[in-house]
Every structure is written in structure tokens, then in C-alpha cells.
Design an enzyme around this catalytic site. Structure first.
Site, PDB file in Angstrom:
ATOM      1  N   LYS A 150      -6.340 -16.481   4.344  1.00 55.81           N
ATOM      2  CA  LYS A 150      -5.317 -16.033   3.383  1.00 55.81           C
ATOM      3  C   LYS A 150      -4.035 -15.570   4.089  1.00 55.81           C
ATOM      4  CE  LYS A 150      -7.112 -13.410   0.400  1.00 55.81           C
ATOM      5  NZ  LYS A 150      -7.739 -12.222  -0.224  1.00 55.81           N
ATOM      6  N   LYS A 175     -12.542  -7.291   7.310  1.00 57.76           N
ATOM      7  CA  LYS A 175     -13.074  -6.770   6.049  1.00 57.76           C
ATOM      8  C   LYS A 175     -14.102  -5.713   6.347  1.00 57.76           C
ATOM      9  CE  LYS A 175     -12.602  -7.481   1.589  1.00 57.76           C
ATOM     10  NZ  LYS A 175     -11.398  -7.920   0.871  1.00 57.76           N
ATOM     11  N   ASN A 219      -8.613  -3.809 -10.954  1.00 52.29           N
ATOM     12  CA  ASN A 219      -7.244  -3.843 -10.437  1.00 52.29           C
ATOM     13  C   ASN A 219      -6.630  -5.244 -10.503  1.00 52.29           C
ATOM     14  OD1 ASN A 219      -5.428  -4.337  -7.943  1.00 52.29           O
ATOM     15  ND2 ASN A 219      -5.228  -2.161  -8.360  1.00 52.29           N
ATOM     16  N   LYS A 250      -6.729  -7.543   9.160  1.00 46.22           N
ATOM     17  CA  LYS A 250      -6.325  -6.861   7.927  1.00 46.22           C
ATOM     18  C   LYS A 250      -7.323  -7.225   6.851  1.00 46.22           C
ATOM     19  CE  LYS A 250      -3.203  -4.650   5.459  1.00 46.22           C
ATOM     20  NZ  LYS A 250      -4.277  -3.777   4.980  1.00 46.22           N
ATOM     21  N   THR A 271      -1.883  -7.487  -6.438  1.00 45.96           N
ATOM     22  CA  THR A 271      -2.825  -8.622  -6.464  1.00 45.96           C
ATOM     23  C   THR A 271      -2.687  -9.381  -7.782  1.00 45.96           C
ATOM     24  OG1 THR A 271      -4.303  -7.422  -5.007  1.00 45.96           O
ATOM     25  CG2 THR A 271      -5.263  -9.252  -6.234  1.00 45.96           C
ATOM     26  N   SER A 305       0.524  -5.062   0.995  1.00 53.01           N
ATOM     27  CA  SER A 305      -0.051  -4.217   2.058  1.00 53.01           C
ATOM     28  C   SER A 305       0.755  -4.394   3.346  1.00 53.01           C
ATOM     29  CB  SER A 305      -1.505  -4.605   2.328  1.00 53.01           C
ATOM     30  OG  SER A 305      -2.371  -3.891   1.479  1.00 53.01           O
TER      31      SER A 305
HETATM   32  P1  NAD Z   1     -12.076  -3.367  -9.130  1.00 57.03           P
HETATM   33  O1  NAD Z   1     -13.155  -2.512  -8.620  1.00 57.03           O
HETATM   34  O2  NAD Z   1     -10.779  -2.743  -9.479  1.00 57.03           O
HETATM   35  O3  NAD Z   1     -12.579  -4.162 -10.434  1.00 57.03           O
HETATM   36  C1  NAD Z   1     -13.718  -4.948 -10.451  1.00 57.03           C
HETATM   37  C2  NAD Z   1     -13.967  -5.367 -11.888  1.00 57.03           C
HETATM   38  O4  NAD Z   1     -15.043  -6.300 -11.928  1.00 57.03           O
HETATM   39  C3  NAD Z   1     -14.373  -4.210 -12.807  1.00 57.03           C
HETATM   40  O5  NAD Z   1     -13.756  -4.397 -14.073  1.00 57.03           O
HETATM   41  C4  NAD Z   1     -15.872  -4.386 -12.940  1.00 57.03           C
HETATM   42  O6  NAD Z   1     -16.377  -3.861 -14.172  1.00 57.03           O
HETATM   43  C5  NAD Z   1     -15.973  -5.893 -12.915  1.00 57.03           C
HETATM   44  N1  NAD Z   1     -17.292  -6.369 -12.536  1.00 57.03           N
HETATM   45  C6  NAD Z   1     -18.114  -5.911 -11.562  1.00 57.03           C
HETATM   46  N2  NAD Z   1     -19.269  -6.616 -11.560  1.00 57.03           N
HETATM   47  C7  NAD Z   1     -19.144  -7.544 -12.532  1.00 57.03           C
HETATM   48  C8  NAD Z   1     -19.968  -8.571 -13.017  1.00 57.03           C
HETATM   49  N3  NAD Z   1     -21.180  -8.773 -12.488  1.00 57.03           N
HETATM   50  N4  NAD Z   1     -19.508  -9.336 -14.036  1.00 57.03           N
HETATM   51  C9  NAD Z   1     -18.284  -9.128 -14.569  1.00 57.03           C
HETATM   52  N5  NAD Z   1     -17.459  -8.188 -14.150  1.00 57.03           N
HETATM   53  C10 NAD Z   1     -17.879  -7.384 -13.162  1.00 57.03           C
HETATM   54  O7  NAD Z   1     -11.909  -4.535  -8.060  1.00 57.03           O
HETATM   55  P2  NAD Z   1     -10.642  -5.415  -7.727  1.00 57.03           P
HETATM   56  O8  NAD Z   1      -9.900  -4.755  -6.648  1.00 57.03           O
HETATM   57  O9  NAD Z   1      -9.953  -5.822  -8.982  1.00 57.03           O
HETATM   58  O10 NAD Z   1     -11.365  -6.683  -7.058  1.00 57.03           O
HETATM   59  C11 NAD Z   1     -11.877  -7.747  -7.844  1.00 57.03           C
HETATM   60  C12 NAD Z   1     -11.896  -9.000  -7.012  1.00 57.03           C
HETATM   61  O11 NAD Z   1     -10.580  -9.252  -6.532  1.00 57.03           O
HETATM   62  C13 NAD Z   1     -12.782  -8.920  -5.755  1.00 57.03           C
HETATM   63  O12 NAD Z   1     -13.335 -10.184  -5.485  1.00 57.03           O
HETATM   64  C14 NAD Z   1     -11.797  -8.547  -4.674  1.00 57.03           C
HETATM   65  O13 NAD Z   1     -12.259  -8.932  -3.381  1.00 57.03           O
HETATM   66  C15 NAD Z   1     -10.607  -9.360  -5.119  1.00 57.03           C
HETATM   67  N6  NAD Z   1      -9.351  -8.891  -4.551  1.00 57.03           N
HETATM   68  C16 NAD Z   1      -8.882  -7.640  -4.768  1.00 57.03           C
HETATM   69  C17 NAD Z   1      -7.688  -7.242  -4.180  1.00 57.03           C
HETATM   70  C18 NAD Z   1      -7.083  -5.889  -4.415  1.00 57.03           C
HETATM   71  O14 NAD Z   1      -5.982  -5.659  -3.903  1.00 57.03           O
HETATM   72  N7  NAD Z   1      -7.684  -5.021  -5.173  1.00 57.03           N
HETATM   73  C19 NAD Z   1      -6.986  -8.134  -3.353  1.00 57.03           C
HETATM   74  C20 NAD Z   1      -7.484  -9.425  -3.168  1.00 57.03           C
HETATM   75  C21 NAD Z   1      -8.674  -9.776  -3.774  1.00 57.03           C
END
Ligand code: NAD
Length: 428
Positions: free
Chosen positions: A93, A105, A220, A69, A189, A357
Site C-alpha cells: 500500500k 503491523k 472508522n 508503518k 481512511t 498518518s
Molecule cells: P473499527 O474498529 O473502527 O470498526 C470495525 C467495524 O467492523 C465495527 O463496526 C464492527 O462492528 C464491525 N465488525 C467487526 N466484526 C464484524 C463482522 N464479523 N461482521 C461485520 N462487521 C463486523 O475498525 P476500522 O478502523 O474501521 O477498520 C476496519 C477495516 O478497515 C479493517 O480491515 C482495517 O484493517 C481497515 N483499515 C482501517 C484503517 C484505519 O485508519 N482505521 C486504515 C486502513 C484500513
């Protein structure tokens, strides 16, 4: 940091924590060997009639506890090593919060902001055509990650079902509600991270209005975490996105920031009353400055490898809650622990996404939908139990929350690996 290092950093952490925790070298060795990795060239017809090739990856890292997953990331920096690291963290995790899943992934090396909506759709469908025999509801179940969302999951599901000629909503999670998505997946998340902070609040007797929070990344994960904290009275003093950061000691109204960003695709310090937004006093800072702020809670919620030996000495936060995967490199774990900077590790702090999920997949298999309050209640139970198991182990053994989370995961994965085989025949 170089992205090649991120998988090495992830493996170093597994070996070091495994050794300290007295986990069998065979189990640690198994966790250092990804099960399979698919790499594919994805041809996409661009809007101007030309064909471009993008590289896509999908890793099924470990299947001891169940089907793999993990999300799919669209980003120009996606590499094989990054996908492997993210799949390894997913393996840990899922075990920390006791889900019947292994870790996987995927990703595509692409700047999605440079594609039109139609190009993005064709790319997403090309990814599924390449991976259709590698994923499946009982095999490997993708979900959204950085720069992918419910819309993209919907296209991917549609492509998968067209290829397989079956209805298979359980092949992907984080999809639109109308295609079998779950209520509560969108903010899961951030909500999971928020629930961890509420546990810290309970244990430390915090008054939310006294607690300052800085968040790097307003997507997100980051947005929903600080939205919920702000609703409870926490003071959100700094926010950033890929273009930069803003700071105000008085704190921001998170919802106004979000609405402004939706409207103008720009992070601007405003207070909005319905459609009228007024600028709020603030400083423009860099993402690096944000990490060094003197705040109670720092939430890295963008990308990995942002806290390294080059900047760890600047960190002044008392707590770091890792919403992003891998924002802290293994090389600085010990220093942060010695300096009593408490880190709620990614494998726990951002597990809310994979938990909901899992709920989505369960609902798809049952053909029965849950209400939002059922989802929230079950997420609350799972996150709180996971947090407290990790917390209690860390207190009883005097180890960091990360070491405790890994130890718990290694034990669960280890006993499944042993139960799959015949190890006990060889022990005296
Ligand atoms: P997203 O695409 O919704 O948001 C990413 C954010 O990071 C955006 O605001 C973007 O502008 C910002 N960003 C990108 N590059 C950057 C930088 N260099 N400096 C500062 N900000 C920057 O992504 P997300 O889903 O929120 O994921 C963010 C993190 O959370 C990732 O590491 C992802 O693996 C992790 N994550 C997400 C989920 C999920 O369900 N969406 C679950 C577990 C972990």
C-alpha cells in the site's frame, strides 16, 4: 476461513501477480520474507487484582522504501499469520501511493470489549513496554486499526515518551490532536475510499442518486466512507456491524444511524431530527446476506477473508471497494475479474489512512501544523494521483485494478531493493 490461510493467500497473490507482471523472482522472493517479527507476553493487572497474560505482535515486514508503518489491532482473532499478512499489505500500500515507508503491523489477541477502560490502558502501556526498542519515529511507526483509536494511541505515546525520556510525537500516528495528531486523520481512511468512488463517478458519468451502496462494518473506515457518499446523494441501502445488518431499498440517513449507534451501541434504522429519532422501515438481514445484495457498490469495511470461493457466486455488486484489508481471498480474484466485477483493491482504496498518518508524521518532524483544508487538499492530490496511475495501467494492459496496483508497487519496491545493493554488478 482459517486465519492461517490469510498470510498464505496474501503470498499467493504476490507470487501470481509478480509472475504475470514479469517482476524479477528475486524481488518477489524478498517480498515473501518478513524482515522481523516480535512476539511478546503482556502481563496486565486486572481490576479484580489478578494478572492476565495477553499475546502481542509487531511485524516490520519490509524497509526498502523507508521506516515501517502500520496499525495495531485489538481483536480475539489476531494471530501471527494475520499480522504478517497485514504487514505485507501495508508494504504494498505505501508503495502504491508513493509514500517513503515500508510496511509493518501489530496486534494483540484480546477481546477489548471485555476489558474496563483502566485494563485497556494497562494493556496498551504493556504493549509499548514490550515493543519500545522495536518501534521509533525513524524505525517503525504504529497507528490505529480495528478496535484501537486516538485515545489508545495517546496512552501508547505517553508510555513511549516516559520510557525513552524524550518528546517523540512522530513515533505514533492517529493520536489525539492535543498530543500532536493531525487534523483530518479521523476520517482519512473513509475519505480516501470516497475519493476513489468519486473518480469512478467521473469516469462512468454516474448520477449519485442512481447508485446504491452496501457497507459491511460501520466503524472508522466504513462509517466515514458512506457518510461522505450520502452527503453527495448516494443511496446507502445496507449497513452492518459485528451484530448484524439492516437493509432498506429507500436508503438510510447515515448520520442518524451513527448517532443512534453512539447512544445505544446498536445499529437501528432511524431518522433523527435533533434528539427525536423515528424508526424507519427496514429489513434485518445477516452480514452474509449483505454481501449478496444486488447493489452498484459493495464496501467491505470490517475484517479480512469475507469473500471466498464459498460465497463468490452470490456476489452481485458491480463494484467492490475494499475499505477493509484483505476482504477478498486471492482464490477468487480471477473469477471476479472474468465476471467483470470491478474491485478497487485495499492497497489503494483504504490508503487514505496511511497517507494522512504520513502527513501527521511530517508535521511532527517539522514542528508545524497544517490546516484541515491543507490536509484535505494534499490527501485529494495523493489519492487521485494514485487512483489514476493504477487505473491507467489497468486500462493500458487490460489487467485488473489489483494487478495494476501490485505491479506499480513491485516496481517501486524493486528499484529500491536494487538501489540498496549491488545487483547490477552481476548483470551482463
Ligand atoms: P473499527 O474498529 O473502527 O470498526 C470495525 C467495524 O467492523 C465495527 O463496526 C464492527 O462492528 C464491525 N465488525 C467487526 N466484526 C464484524 C463482522 N464479523 N461482521 C461485520 N462487521 C463486523 O475498525 P476500522 O478502523 O474501521 O477498520 C476496519 C477495516 O478497515 C479493517 O480491515 C482495517 O484493517 C481497515 N483499515 C482501517 C484503517 C484505519 O485508519 N482505521 C486504515 C486502513 C484500513
Amino acid at each position: 476461513m482459517s486465519v492461517e490461510n490469510i498470510y498464505e493467500s496474501a503470498l499467493t497473490r504476490v507470487k501470481e501477480i509478480g509472475h504475470k507482471a514479469g517482476i524479477s523472482p528475486e524481488i518477489i522472493n524478498a517480498l515473501c520474507h518478513p524482515k522481523s517479527l516480535m512476539t511478546a507476553s503482556l502481563p496486565v493487572r486486572m481490576d479484580n487484582g489478578s494478572t492476565e497474560f495477553f499475546t502481542g505482535y509487531r511485524c516490520r515486514y519490509n524497509t526498502a522504501l523507508g521506516p515501517t508503518k502500520g496499525g495495531i489491532r485489538y481483536h480475539p482473532d489476531v494471530t501471527r499469520e494475520e499480522v504478517l499478512a497485514l504487514a505485507l499489505w501495508m508494504t504494498i500500500k505505501c508503495a502504491v501511493v508513493d509514500l517513503p515507508y515500508g510496511g509493518g503491523k501489530g496486534g494483540i489477541t484480546v477481546n477489548p470489549k471485555a476489558l474496563s477502560a483502566m485494563e485497556l490502558e494497562r494493556l496498551s502501556r504493556a504493549y509499548v513496554r514490550a515493543m519500545a526498542d522495536f518501534i521509533g519515529p525513524e524505525v517503525d511507526i504504529p497507528a490505529p486499526d480495528v478496535y484501537t483509536n486516538a485515545r489508545i494511541m495517546g496512552w501508547m505515546l505517553d508510555e513511549y515518551e516516559s520510557i525513552k525520556r524524550v518528546r517523540a510525537p512522530g513515533v505514533i500516528t492517529g493520536k489525539p490532536i492535543s498530543l500532536g495528531g493531525s487534523l483530518g486523520r479521523d476520517d482519512a481512511t473513509g475519505r480516501g475510499a470516497y475519493l476513489c468512488i468519486k473518480e469512478l463517478q467521473r469516469k462512468n458519468g454516474w448520477q449519485p442518486s442512481d447508485i446504491t451502496v452496501a457497507v459491511q462494518g460501520f466503524g472508522n473506515g466504513g462509517y466515514h466512507a458512506v457518510r461522505l457518499l450520502r452527503n453527495d446523494g448516494y443511496n446507502i441501502v445496507a449497513v452492518s456491524d459485528s451484530k448484524g445488518a439492516i437493509y432498506s431499498a429507500k436508503g438510510f440517513d447515515v448520520q442518524s444511524l451513527y448517532e443512534e449507534k453512539q447512544r445505544f451501541n446498536k445499529l437501528k434504522a432511524v431518522y433523527c431530527n435533533q434528539s427525536v429519532c423515528e424508526l424507519v422501515d427496514h429489513d434485518v438481514i445477516t452480514n452474509e446476506d449483505l454481501l449478496a445484495l444486488e447493489v452498484d457498490i459493495l464496501i467491505p469495511a470490517a475484517l479480512e477473508g469475507v469473500i471466498t470461493k464459498n460465497n463468490v457466486h452470490n456476489i452481485k455488486a458491480r463494484y467492490i471497494v475494499e475499505v477493509a484489508n484483505g476482504p477478498i481471498l486471492a482464490e477468487v480474484d480471477d473469477e471476479l475479474f472474468k465476471r467483470k466485477v470491478h474491485v478497487v483493491p485495499d492497497v489503494l482504496a483504504n490508503a487514505g489512512g496511511v497517507i494522512v498518518s504520513y502527513f501527521e508524521w511530517v508535521q511532527n518532524r517539522q514542528g508545524y501544523t497544517w490546516t484541515l483544508s491543507e490536509v484535505h487538499e494534499r490527501l485529494g492530490e495523493k489519492m487521485t494521483r494514485g487512483f489514476n496511475e493504477v487505473w491507467d495501467l489497468s486500462k493500458s494492459e487490460g489487467i485488473s485494478l489489483r494487478d495494476a496496483a501490485y505491479k506499480l508497487a513491485f516496481k517501486r519496491i524493486g528499484s529500491a531493493i536494487e538501489a540498496h545493493g549491488t545487483k547490477e554488478y552481476f548483470s551482463s
